[in-house]
Design an enzyme around this catalytic site. Structure first.
Site, PDB file in Angstrom:
ATOM      1  N   LYS A   1       0.857  -1.187   0.000  1.00  0.00           N
ATOM      2  CA  LYS A   1       0.000   0.000   0.000  1.00  0.00           C
ATOM      3  C   LYS A   1       0.888   1.231   0.000  1.00  0.00           C
ATOM      4  O   LYS A   1       1.836   1.325   0.780  1.00  0.00           O
ATOM      5  CB  LYS A   1      -0.911   0.000   1.227  1.00  0.00           C
TER       6      LYS A   1
ATOM      7  N   THR B   1      -6.310  -0.604 -12.244  1.00  0.00           N
ATOM      8  CA  THR B   1      -5.487  -0.350 -13.416  1.00  0.00           C
ATOM      9  C   THR B   1      -4.166  -1.077 -13.195  1.00  0.00           C
ATOM     10  O   THR B   1      -4.093  -2.018 -12.414  1.00  0.00           O
ATOM     11  CB  THR B   1      -5.308   1.172 -13.651  1.00  0.00           C
ATOM     12  N   TYR B   2      -3.128  -0.638 -13.880  1.00  0.00           N
ATOM     13  CA  TYR B   2      -1.791  -1.199 -13.657  1.00  0.00           C
ATOM     14  C   TYR B   2      -0.826  -0.039 -13.467  1.00  0.00           C
ATOM     15  O   TYR B   2      -1.105   1.095 -13.838  1.00  0.00           O
ATOM     16  CB  TYR B   2      -1.370  -2.111 -14.811  1.00  0.00           C
TER      17      TYR B   2
ATOM     18  N   SER C   1      -3.384   3.547 -17.258  1.00  0.00           N
ATOM     19  CA  SER C   1      -2.517   3.151 -16.151  1.00  0.00           C
ATOM     20  C   SER C   1      -2.297   4.283 -15.151  1.00  0.00           C
ATOM     21  O   SER C   1      -2.866   5.361 -15.272  1.00  0.00           O
ATOM     22  CB  SER C   1      -1.165   2.643 -16.644  1.00  0.00           C
TER      23      SER C   1
ATOM     24  N   GLY D   1      -5.032   8.075 -19.057  1.00  0.00           N
ATOM     25  CA  GLY D   1      -6.167   7.545 -19.792  1.00  0.00           C
ATOM     26  C   GLY D   1      -7.466   7.785 -19.053  1.00  0.00           C
ATOM     27  O   GLY D   1      -7.675   8.839 -18.441  1.00  0.00           O
ATOM     28  N   ALA D   2      -8.349   6.784 -19.083  1.00  0.00           N
ATOM     29  CA  ALA D   2      -9.666   6.920 -18.443  1.00  0.00           C
ATOM     30  C   ALA D   2      -9.548   7.228 -16.952  1.00  0.00           C
ATOM     31  O   ALA D   2     -10.404   7.916 -16.387  1.00  0.00           O
ATOM     32  CB  ALA D   2     -10.473   5.640 -18.657  1.00  0.00           C
ATOM     33  N   ALA D   3      -8.483   6.740 -16.311  1.00  0.00           N
ATOM     34  CA  ALA D   3      -8.278   7.012 -14.878  1.00  0.00           C
ATOM     35  C   ALA D   3      -8.144   8.502 -14.601  1.00  0.00           C
ATOM     36  O   ALA D   3      -8.413   8.956 -13.491  1.00  0.00           O
ATOM     37  CB  ALA D   3      -7.051   6.270 -14.368  1.00  0.00           C
TER      38      ALA D   3
END
Length: 115
Positions: free
Chosen positions: A5, A53-54, A21, A69-71
């Site tokens: 974490k 995501t990664y 990502s 991106g979408a994130a």
């Protein structure tokens, strides 16, 4: 099991045109034991958004945390996030490992430096 974490990371950039990502300072990835392209879950403390995501490595020592991106729609620069990684550990034969298991937890300051 929770593998790692990164707690209280501050978003430093959001790049909608990237293919996807989360970019993370490679020093922070090393501290948490994260690998490039490893699946992660991200929780935005400011707005409650959660997504998977990664991770991809960012410049070492930069403190860079970038939604790609979408994130990039899930937060804005300055938002605080928590980055989680999980691992499967087979219980059978690993009881002693599981009993004493501790994830890597990295807590960050306001400028994304480990405290």
């Amino acid at each position: 099991m929770l593998k790692a974490k990164i707690h209280m990371a501050r978003i430093t950039e959001a790049n909608l045109s990237y293919t996807g990502s989360l970019t993370v300072d490679e020093n922070l990835m090393d501290l948490a034991g994260l690998y490039p392209f490893e699946k992660i879950m991200v929780s935005n403390i400011n707005n409650g958004e959660r997504f998977e995501t990664y991770v991809i490595p960012g410049e070492r020592g930069s403190g860079h945390i970038c939604l790609n991106g979408a994130a990039a729609r899930k937060g804005v620069v300055g938002d605080k996030i928590i980055i989680f990684a999980f691992a499967y550990i087979q219980e059978e034969g690993n009881e002693s490992l599981l009993k004493n298991y501790k994830p890597e937890i990295v807590i960050l300051s306001e400028d994304n430096k480990p405290v």
